[in-house]
Scaffold this motif. Structure first.
Motif, PDB file in Angstrom:
ATOM      1  N   VAL A  31       0.392  -1.475   0.378  1.00  0.00           N
ATOM      2  CA  VAL A  31       0.239  -0.140   0.043  1.00  0.00           C
ATOM      3  C   VAL A  31       0.892   1.637  -0.173  1.00  0.00           C
ATOM      4  CG1 VAL A  31      -1.512   1.006   1.557  1.00  0.00           C
ATOM      5  CG2 VAL A  31      -1.619  -1.239   1.131  1.00  0.00           C
TER       6      VAL A  31
ATOM      7  N   ILE B 201       1.865   1.653  -3.693  1.00  0.00           N
ATOM      8  CA  ILE B 201       0.927   2.434  -4.399  1.00  0.00           C
ATOM      9  C   ILE B 201       0.973   4.306  -3.984  1.00  0.00           C
ATOM     10  CG2 ILE B 201      -2.405   2.273  -4.717  1.00  0.00           C
ATOM     11  CD1 ILE B 201      -1.890  -0.625  -3.493  1.00  0.00           C
ATOM     12  N   ASP B 202       0.358   3.872  -2.759  1.00  0.00           N
ATOM     13  CA  ASP B 202       0.639   5.759  -2.368  1.00  0.00           C
ATOM     14  C   ASP B 202       1.590   6.263  -3.029  1.00  0.00           C
ATOM     15  OD1 ASP B 202      -0.655   7.141  -0.729  1.00  0.00           O
ATOM     16  OD2 ASP B 202       1.000   7.636   0.835  1.00  0.00           O
TER      17      ASP B 202
ATOM     18  N   LYS C  87      -7.194   2.671   3.190  1.00  0.00           N
ATOM     19  CA  LYS C  87      -7.443   3.475   2.130  1.00  0.00           C
ATOM     20  C   LYS C  87      -7.606   2.717   1.040  1.00  0.00           C
ATOM     21  CE  LYS C  87      -5.571   7.803   0.520  1.00  0.00           C
ATOM     22  NZ  LYS C  87      -4.901   8.385   0.226  1.00  0.00           N
ATOM     23  N   TYR C  88      -6.608   2.052   0.941  1.00  0.00           N
ATOM     24  CA  TYR C  88      -6.833   1.463  -0.576  1.00  0.00           C
ATOM     25  C   TYR C  88      -7.129   0.016  -0.915  1.00  0.00           C
ATOM     26  CZ  TYR C  88      -3.711   5.480  -1.453  1.00  0.00           C
ATOM     27  OH  TYR C  88      -2.987   6.793  -1.724  1.00  0.00           O
TER      28      TYR C  88
ATOM     29  N   LEU D  44      -7.925  -4.744  -4.643  1.00  0.00           N
ATOM     30  CA  LEU D  44      -7.732  -2.820  -4.819  1.00  0.00           C
ATOM     31  C   LEU D  44      -9.408  -2.856  -4.784  1.00  0.00           C
ATOM     32  CD1 LEU D  44      -5.087  -2.046  -7.501  1.00  0.00           C
ATOM     33  CD2 LEU D  44      -5.844  -1.183  -5.351  1.00  0.00           C
ATOM     34  N   LYS D  45      -9.689  -1.258  -4.508  1.00  0.00           N
ATOM     35  CA  LYS D  45     -10.790  -0.466  -3.934  1.00  0.00           C
ATOM     36  C   LYS D  45     -10.530  -0.412  -5.435  1.00  0.00           C
ATOM     37  CE  LYS D  45     -11.417   0.762   0.144  1.00  0.00           C
ATOM     38  NZ  LYS D  45     -11.486   2.676   1.320  1.00  0.00           N
TER      39      LYS D  45
ATOM     40  N   TYR E 185      -9.539   2.361  -7.449  1.00  0.00           N
ATOM     41  CA  TYR E 185      -8.139   2.263  -7.821  1.00  0.00           C
ATOM     42  C   TYR E 185      -8.232   1.284  -9.136  1.00  0.00           C
ATOM     43  CZ  TYR E 185      -7.994   4.797  -3.608  1.00  0.00           C
ATOM     44  OH  TYR E 185      -7.649   5.787  -2.323  1.00  0.00           O
TER      45      TYR E 185
END
Ligand code: SF4
Ligand code: SF4
Lengths: 96, 382
Positions: free
Chosen positions: B157, B160-161, B281-282, B304-305, B308
């Motif tokens: 994550v 990803i961020d 968050k992700y 993943l949400k 995204y």
């Protein structure tokens, strides 16, 4: 198996959000993305996992475990020491 | 020149005096137990430690270890590895994953095989290394094949961020992160389906170490409360494991059923909140994740949400990713081993058709798998 050798923070690069740490004489970098901003300071002991600082270790606990490692490390030369520290990271199961 | 090796370093934490002392206490305390106790260590790091230091030998007859599913490499089903394999075959893809995935065979071969045949597969030490690869190869698509339990999910994550913050356009994610409490529930529940044979299999759990550093001990709260199984979160050194076992036995003798932390030097009740927030968050829970050897387990993996989804390699490459189900070798009894129903030597192909160099089932794949640990250290306990 992971030894969880405590690493000491020697420098913090706020821009890149990374810490330079010393793991028993071996210097390396670790990301600070997983700890609260400002919660890690130079001089703190931390646990590192796949390139990230995972959390801070209580200084007393850190000294306690370092004592054991150090006794053994005194008998090692530079190269062997580096190999040991890097091997510690190279655990086959480090994703648990 | 000294000839010290890593094992000597471990030995420092294997203080024979302390271990003997603990063994004595455990033996005395265990005499008071009304019935035998089976303790499951969920984490492969524990299995490894238990086998390596011959801890089963130090236990009284009424304390048994059951080896859990705690190796994220071993539990990766062939279907998912086939995904990685197929992605690595795309001309413009660089497949990046952690080194641990190297040997695990899918139905088409392992990622190591793919690389030997010319695919661009790179094994990195840290997920952040993917950034460098992406920047150096702007014309390529870097697919990060993300693996691991709650321990490594935050590192994925964080990547990803970083990708989003820095506006890097050529990194995509294939998410295979799994979560511990759901598989623990599955192991308890599956016991109940076969009341007789499964009876009294798992009486207590040793909680995984590094998973708990991130999640906090709180994720195990429901086991003593709802499932009547005490949990002690334990460190990896043999001394840690022994102390945790003593704590568990004492709970039984004192008729307590609680969540306790032995590994206090690193684990708190709340865990690493920053990491937990990043995950939230992700990621969201996937409805099902298939575990090698155990089958589909509800809510046991992350994905993943959908906001995204432009980063989601599974959606991006949906057309080419294989969908068929693959069965494990029919003689393999990994499922029973992971459920605490059988021991590795009970498998008819243990050590013959199935060895670490040619693993047929998940338990033989990584050095922390139960079959691999028995293969390597089994002589110590037989
Ligand atoms: S996974 Fe991490 S914690 Fe588990 S044994 Fe390996 S290095 Fe240690
Ligand atoms: S020995 Fe091999 S085939 Fe048998 S249970 Fe273990 S991993 Fe499966």
């Amino acid at each position: 198996m992971c030894l969880s050798i405590p690493s000491k923070v020697v420098q913090i690069d706020k821009e890149q959000n990374v810490a330079v740490v010393d793991t028993m004489g071996v210097t390396r970098k670790a990301g600070l993305d997983l700890v609260e901003e400002g919660s890690i300071e130079v001089g703190d002991y931390v646990l590192i996992h796949i390139g990230f600082v995972m959390n801070k270790i209580d200084e007393e606990d850190a000294m306690e475990s370092l004592k054991v490692y150090n006794e053994i490390l005194e008998k090692l030369d530079e190269q062997e020491r580096e190999k040991l520290v890097l091997e510690d990271d190279d655990c086959g199961n480090r994703t648990t | 020149m000294s000839t010290l090796q890593l094992k000597d370093l471990y030995d420092g934490f294997r203080d024979p005096g302390v271990i003997r002392g603990l063994a004595k206490l455990i033996n005395e305390e265990a005499k008071l137990l009304g019935r035998p106790i089976n303790i499951m260590e969920v984490c492969g790091g524990h299995t490894h430690s238990i086998m390596k230091y011959g801890l089963p030998q130090l236990m009284p007859g009424n304390i048994k270890f059951i080896h859990g599913p705690g190796c994220p490499v071993c539990i990766m089903p062939k279907e998912r590895i086939d995904h990685a394999y197929v992605l690595s075959q795309q001309d413009d893809v660089i497949l990046v994953t952690l080194g641990d995935m190297i040997k695990v065979p899918g139905s088409k071969g392992s990622l190591q095989d793919a690389r030997a045949k010319g695919a661009d597969v790179r094994f990195v030490y840290s997920p952040l290394d993917a950034v460098k690869i992406a920047l150096e190869n702007p014309e390529k698509k870097v697919v990060f094949f993300a693996i691991g339990f709650e321990t490594t999910a935050p590192m994925t994550v964080a990547l990803i961020d970083t990708v989003l913050k820095r506006g890097i356009k050529n990194i995509f994610f294939h998410i295979n992160h799994v979560t511990v409490p759901e598989v623990m529930v599955e192991l308890i529940d599956s016991r109940d389906e076969h009341v007789d044979s499964y009876n009294n299999r798992i009486d207590a759990f040793l909680g995984p170490s590094h998973v708990s550093v991130i999640t906090g001990a709180k994720i195990y709260e429901k086991f003593p409360k709802e499932y009547n199984r005490p949990v002690v979160v334990s460190g990896f050194e043999p001394v840690d494991v022994m102390e945790a076992i003593l704590m568990l036995i004492r709970q039984f003798n004192e008729e307590r059923c609680e969540l306790e932390i032995q590994y206090k030097r690193l684990v708190s009740h709340e865990g690493n909140l920053k990491a937990q927030q990043l995950i939230e968050k992700y990621f969201e829970k996937a409805d099902l994740f298939k575990w090698r050897g155990l089958g589909n387990i509800p809510q046991s993996g992350y994905r993943l949400k959908s906001i995204y989804e432009e980063l989601d390699a599974e959606k991006l490459y949906a057309d080419i990713l294989p969908k068929e189900e693959i069965e494990d070798h029919k003689l393999c009894i990994c499922g029973d081993i992971l459920r605490g129903m059988a021991n590795p030597p009970e498998c008819t192909i243990f050590g013959t058709a199935c060895k670490p160099s040619s693993p047929l089932g998940s338990c033989m794949v990584s050095s922390e798998g139960a079959c691999a640990a028995y293969y390597k250290y089994g002589n110590l306990i037989s």
